[in-house]
Design a protein around this motif. Structure first.
Motif, short mmCIF file in Angstrom:
data_model
loop_
_atom_site.label_atom_id
_atom_site.label_comp_id
_atom_site.label_asym_id
_atom_site.label_seq_id
_atom_site.Cartn_x
_atom_site.Cartn_y
_atom_site.Cartn_z
N THR A 191 0.81 -1.22 0.00
CA THR A 191 0.00 0.00 0.00
C THR A 191 0.85 1.27 0.00
O THR A 191 0.34 2.34 -0.36
N ILE A 192 2.12 1.16 0.38
CA ILE A 192 2.96 2.36 0.42
C ILE A 192 4.05 2.39 -0.65
O ILE A 192 4.67 3.42 -0.86
N LEU A 193 4.29 1.26 -1.30
CA LEU A 193 5.31 1.24 -2.36
C LEU A 193 4.81 2.00 -3.57
O LEU A 193 3.63 1.95 -3.92
N ALA A 194 5.72 2.71 -4.22
CA ALA A 194 5.37 3.50 -5.41
C ALA A 194 6.47 3.39 -6.45
O ALA A 194 7.63 3.15 -6.12
N CYS A 195 6.10 3.58 -7.68
CA CYS A 195 7.06 3.58 -8.77
C CYS A 195 8.04 4.75 -8.57
O CYS A 195 7.61 5.87 -8.28
N PRO A 196 9.32 4.53 -8.73
CA PRO A 196 10.29 5.61 -8.53
C PRO A 196 10.23 6.68 -9.64
O PRO A 196 10.73 7.78 -9.45
N LEU A 197 9.59 6.35 -10.75
CA LEU A 197 9.53 7.32 -11.85
C LEU A 197 8.29 8.19 -11.82
O LEU A 197 8.39 9.41 -11.91
N ASP A 198 7.10 7.58 -11.69
CA ASP A 198 5.88 8.40 -11.72
C ASP A 198 5.18 8.49 -10.36
O ASP A 198 4.15 9.11 -10.24
N LYS A 199 5.76 7.85 -9.36
CA LYS A 199 5.26 7.87 -7.97
C LYS A 199 3.87 7.26 -7.82
O LYS A 199 3.20 7.46 -6.81
N GLY A 200 3.41 6.52 -8.81
CA GLY A 200 2.11 5.87 -8.76
C GLY A 200 2.20 4.48 -8.14
O GLY A 200 3.29 3.96 -7.90
N PRO A 201 1.03 3.87 -7.91
CA PRO A 201 1.00 2.54 -7.27
C PRO A 201 1.55 1.45 -8.18
O PRO A 201 1.56 1.58 -9.41
N LEU A 202 2.00 0.38 -7.56
CA LEU A 202 2.54 -0.78 -8.27
C LEU A 202 1.66 -1.99 -7.98
O LEU A 202 1.01 -2.06 -6.94
N THR A 203 1.68 -2.94 -8.90
CA THR A 203 0.92 -4.17 -8.77
C THR A 203 1.89 -5.34 -8.60
O THR A 203 2.86 -5.44 -9.35
N LEU A 204 1.60 -6.19 -7.65
CA LEU A 204 2.40 -7.39 -7.45
C LEU A 204 2.00 -8.40 -8.52
O LEU A 204 0.81 -8.70 -8.69
N LEU A 205 2.97 -8.92 -9.27
CA LEU A 205 2.67 -9.91 -10.29
C LEU A 205 2.34 -11.25 -9.63
O LEU A 205 2.75 -11.51 -8.49
#
Length: 70
Positions: A9-23
């Protein structure tokens, strides 16, 4: 890392700061907006911009289909 890990819930993409999805296999995080995959090594997400790998159109379609995103 598991899908119910509160860290997601707190991890974000380092480029666009948006949320990430666990594969599904749990070995990478995915940003569908930029089509980049970030590996998880020994349970630690590698979230440096240089760690991200671009994915092919086929991979993006497969990942998005599983996650239910466009």
């Amino acid at each position: 890392m598991s899908p119910d890990d509160p860290l997601l819930t707190i991890l974000a993409c380092p480029l666009d700061k948006g949320p990430l999805t666990l594969l599904d296999d749990g070995d990478a995080l995915y940003n569908p907006r930029l089509r980049r995959r970030y590996p998880i090594v020994d349970g630690i997400p590698q979230l440096l911009p240089s760690s991200g790998e671009p994915v092919s159109d086929e991979e993006h379609a497969r990942f998005s289909e599983r996650a239910g995103t466009p």
